[in-house]
Design a protein around this motif. Structure first.
Motif, PDB file in Angstrom:
ATOM      1  N   GLU A   1       0.762  -1.165   0.156  1.00 34.30           N
ATOM      2  CA  GLU A   1      -0.070   0.132   0.077  1.00 34.30           C
ATOM      3  C   GLU A   1       0.801   1.350   0.150  1.00 34.30           C
ATOM      4  N   GLN A   2       1.991   1.305   0.796  1.00 28.83           N
ATOM      5  CA  GLN A   2       2.887   2.336   0.936  1.00 28.83           C
ATOM      6  C   GLN A   2       3.739   2.489  -0.290  1.00 28.83           C
ATOM      7  N   ILE A   3       4.098   1.430  -0.968  1.00 28.52           N
ATOM      8  CA  ILE A   3       5.225   1.580  -2.028  1.00 28.52           C
ATOM      9  C   ILE A   3       4.509   1.312  -3.464  1.00 28.52           C
ATOM     10  N   PRO A   4       4.226   2.528  -4.207  1.00 29.65           N
ATOM     11  CA  PRO A   4       3.662   2.514  -5.404  1.00 29.65           C
ATOM     12  C   PRO A   4       4.166   1.536  -6.469  1.00 29.65           C
ATOM     13  N   GLY A   5       3.425   0.618  -6.958  1.00 33.06           N
ATOM     14  CA  GLY A   5       3.941  -0.377  -7.990  1.00 33.06           C
ATOM     15  C   GLY A   5       4.375  -1.648  -7.643  1.00 33.06           C
ATOM     16  N   LEU A   6       4.418  -1.740  -6.233  1.00 36.28           N
ATOM     17  CA  LEU A   6       5.158  -3.232  -5.573  1.00 36.28           C
ATOM     18  C   LEU A   6       3.784  -3.855  -5.440  1.00 36.28           C
ATOM     19  N   ARG A   7       3.975  -5.296  -6.050  1.00 34.50           N
ATOM     20  CA  ARG A   7       3.124  -6.392  -6.166  1.00 34.50           C
ATOM     21  C   ARG A   7       3.943  -7.573  -5.575  1.00 34.50           C
ATOM     22  N   VAL A   8       3.176  -8.437  -4.927  1.00 34.55           N
ATOM     23  CA  VAL A   8       3.429  -9.796  -4.481  1.00 34.55           C
ATOM     24  C   VAL A   8       2.582 -10.713  -4.532  1.00 34.55           C
TER      25      VAL A   8
ATOM     26  N   ILE B   1      11.202 -10.008  -9.076  1.00 30.44           N
ATOM     27  CA  ILE B   1      12.079 -10.895  -8.124  1.00 30.44           C
ATOM     28  C   ILE B   1      11.494 -12.275  -7.773  1.00 30.44           C
ATOM     29  N   ASP B   2      12.111 -13.270  -8.035  1.00 29.28           N
ATOM     30  CA  ASP B   2      11.532 -14.730  -8.111  1.00 29.28           C
ATOM     31  C   ASP B   2      10.876 -14.821  -6.457  1.00 29.28           C
TER      32      ASP B   2
ATOM     33  N   VAL C   1       7.522 -11.371  -6.604  1.00 32.86           N
ATOM     34  CA  VAL C   1       7.771  -9.813  -6.287  1.00 32.86           C
ATOM     35  C   VAL C   1       7.977  -9.064  -7.548  1.00 32.86           C
ATOM     36  N   SER C   2       7.093  -8.108  -7.755  1.00 37.41           N
ATOM     37  CA  SER C   2       7.402  -7.168  -8.839  1.00 37.41           C
ATOM     38  C   SER C   2       7.172  -5.739  -8.413  1.00 37.41           C
ATOM     39  N   TRP C   3       7.821  -4.705  -9.082  1.00 39.32           N
ATOM     40  CA  TRP C   3       8.091  -3.335  -8.726  1.00 39.32           C
ATOM     41  C   TRP C   3       7.928  -2.542 -10.115  1.00 39.32           C
ATOM     42  N   HIS C   4       6.883  -1.946 -10.397  1.00 37.16           N
ATOM     43  CA  HIS C   4       7.129  -1.200 -11.876  1.00 37.16           C
ATOM     44  C   HIS C   4       7.412  -2.234 -13.032  1.00 37.16           C
ATOM     45  N   GLY C   5       7.255  -3.436 -12.829  1.00 37.75           N
ATOM     46  CA  GLY C   5       7.512  -4.243 -13.859  1.00 37.75           C
ATOM     47  C   GLY C   5       8.848  -5.240 -13.693  1.00 37.75           C
TER      48      GLY C   5
ATOM     49  N   VAL D   1      17.120  -8.491   4.696  1.00 34.96           N
ATOM     50  CA  VAL D   1      16.648  -9.239   3.386  1.00 34.96           C
ATOM     51  C   VAL D   1      17.451  -9.564   2.602  1.00 34.96           C
ATOM     52  N   LYS D   2      17.076 -10.561   1.674  1.00 33.86           N
ATOM     53  CA  LYS D   2      17.914 -11.116   0.680  1.00 33.86           C
ATOM     54  C   LYS D   2      17.070 -11.756  -0.450  1.00 33.86           C
ATOM     55  N   THR D   3      17.360 -11.427  -1.543  1.00 32.77           N
ATOM     56  CA  THR D   3      16.716 -12.183  -2.697  1.00 32.77           C
ATOM     57  C   THR D   3      17.258 -13.453  -3.280  1.00 32.77           C
ATOM     58  N   ASP D   4      16.462 -14.318  -3.713  1.00 33.49           N
ATOM     59  CA  ASP D   4      16.655 -15.526  -4.219  1.00 33.49           C
ATOM     60  C   ASP D   4      16.097 -15.482  -5.700  1.00 33.49           C
TER      61      ASP D   4
END
Length: 253
Positions: free
Chosen positions: A34-41, A63-64, A56-60, A84-87
């Motif tokens: 809600e707070q970060i525009p474009g963030l989708r999970v 991230i897996d 996870v996606s942010w403006h397209g 935090v850490k991405t995979d």
């Protein structure tokens, strides 16, 4: 009285920490989307203190998986902080991310690398004609509630930088040193590493998105006619064979 306030504050923090420990992961992710525009999970697993977000996606930019672990001691300094850490095969990120009651955001000991094409997509510039990899080691970055920079301290390496202006042109590798500006914002210097484009300059970025770059560039190999022709789009070089670079503007939001 002071001891009572101290112990009362510690008790409140312990109680809040206990509630967070029991909370589901969606309690953390839903407010962020809600707070970060474009963030989708797409999916979330685990709890608020230790979980995994997939798709996870942010403006397209995709991230897996994103993994996080709560760092409770940061509450003593007024920050809700997670490691935090991405995979993901293409985007490698790891470090500490935090938010405070004023909704300011902070990254500490943040390292990783990502392709500039992914960064351009996240910035809403999918047609950006620059390719390469950004490899960074950031001691600290602070952002205001709108996600604009308040300060930054660290180094960013731009590797195998290329532009596509009709034809691919290799520019080389560059390093940007970032330091906090006074009173707010980011300043720094950039230097090449003996690649096709010789470049040095200084830049600044303010929290409202205004930026400025002043520097100079030249083509290291006189026989590199393709790069020289591309640089001539900026006008003729000076008597020393260098192009003066003076850019300013406002980053898109």
């Amino acid at each position: 009285m002071k001891n009572a306030l101290r112990y009362g504050s510690l008790g409140l923090l312990a109680f809040l920490g206990f509630l967070l420990w029991l909370a589901p992961a969606t309690m953390l992710i839903d407010p962020l989307t809600e707070q970060i525009p474009g963030l989708r999970v797409q999916t979330v697993e685990g709890g608020a203190t230790n979980g995994v977000a997939s798709g996870v996606s942010w403006h397209g930019a995709q991230i897996d998986q994103l993994n996080w672990d709560w760092r409770p001691l940061a509450l003593l300094t007024g920050w809700l902080e997670f490691h935090v850490k991405t995979d993901d095969p293409d985007i490698k990120l790891a470090g500490k991310a935090a938010i405070n009651p004023a909704r300011q955001r902070r990254l500490r000991e943040f390292t990783g690398n990502l392709r500039l094409t992914e960064l351009a997509i996240a910035m809403g510039q999918p047609q950006w004609p620059v390719q390469g990899v950004a490899d960074f080691n950031l001691r600290e970055v602070r952002l205001n509630p709108a996600g604009q920079p308040l300060a930054a301290d660290g180094v960013v390496h731009l590797l195998n930088l290329r532009v596509t202006l009709g034809q691919p042109l290799t520019l080389g590798d560059f390093t940007a040193q970032l330091t906090p500006a006074d009173p707010e914002g980011v300043q720094g210097v950039i230097q090449d590493h003996d690649g096709p484009l010789a470049l040095e300059g200084a830049f600044s970025l303010l929290p409202d998105g205004r930026y400025r770059f002043n520097g100079q560039a030249s083509v290291r190999d006189p026989g590199n006619q393709a790069l020289r022709q591309a640089m001539n789009l900026l006008g003729p070089p000076g008597s020393d064979g260098r192009w003066a670079l003076n850019f300013s503007g406002v980053l898109p939001r």
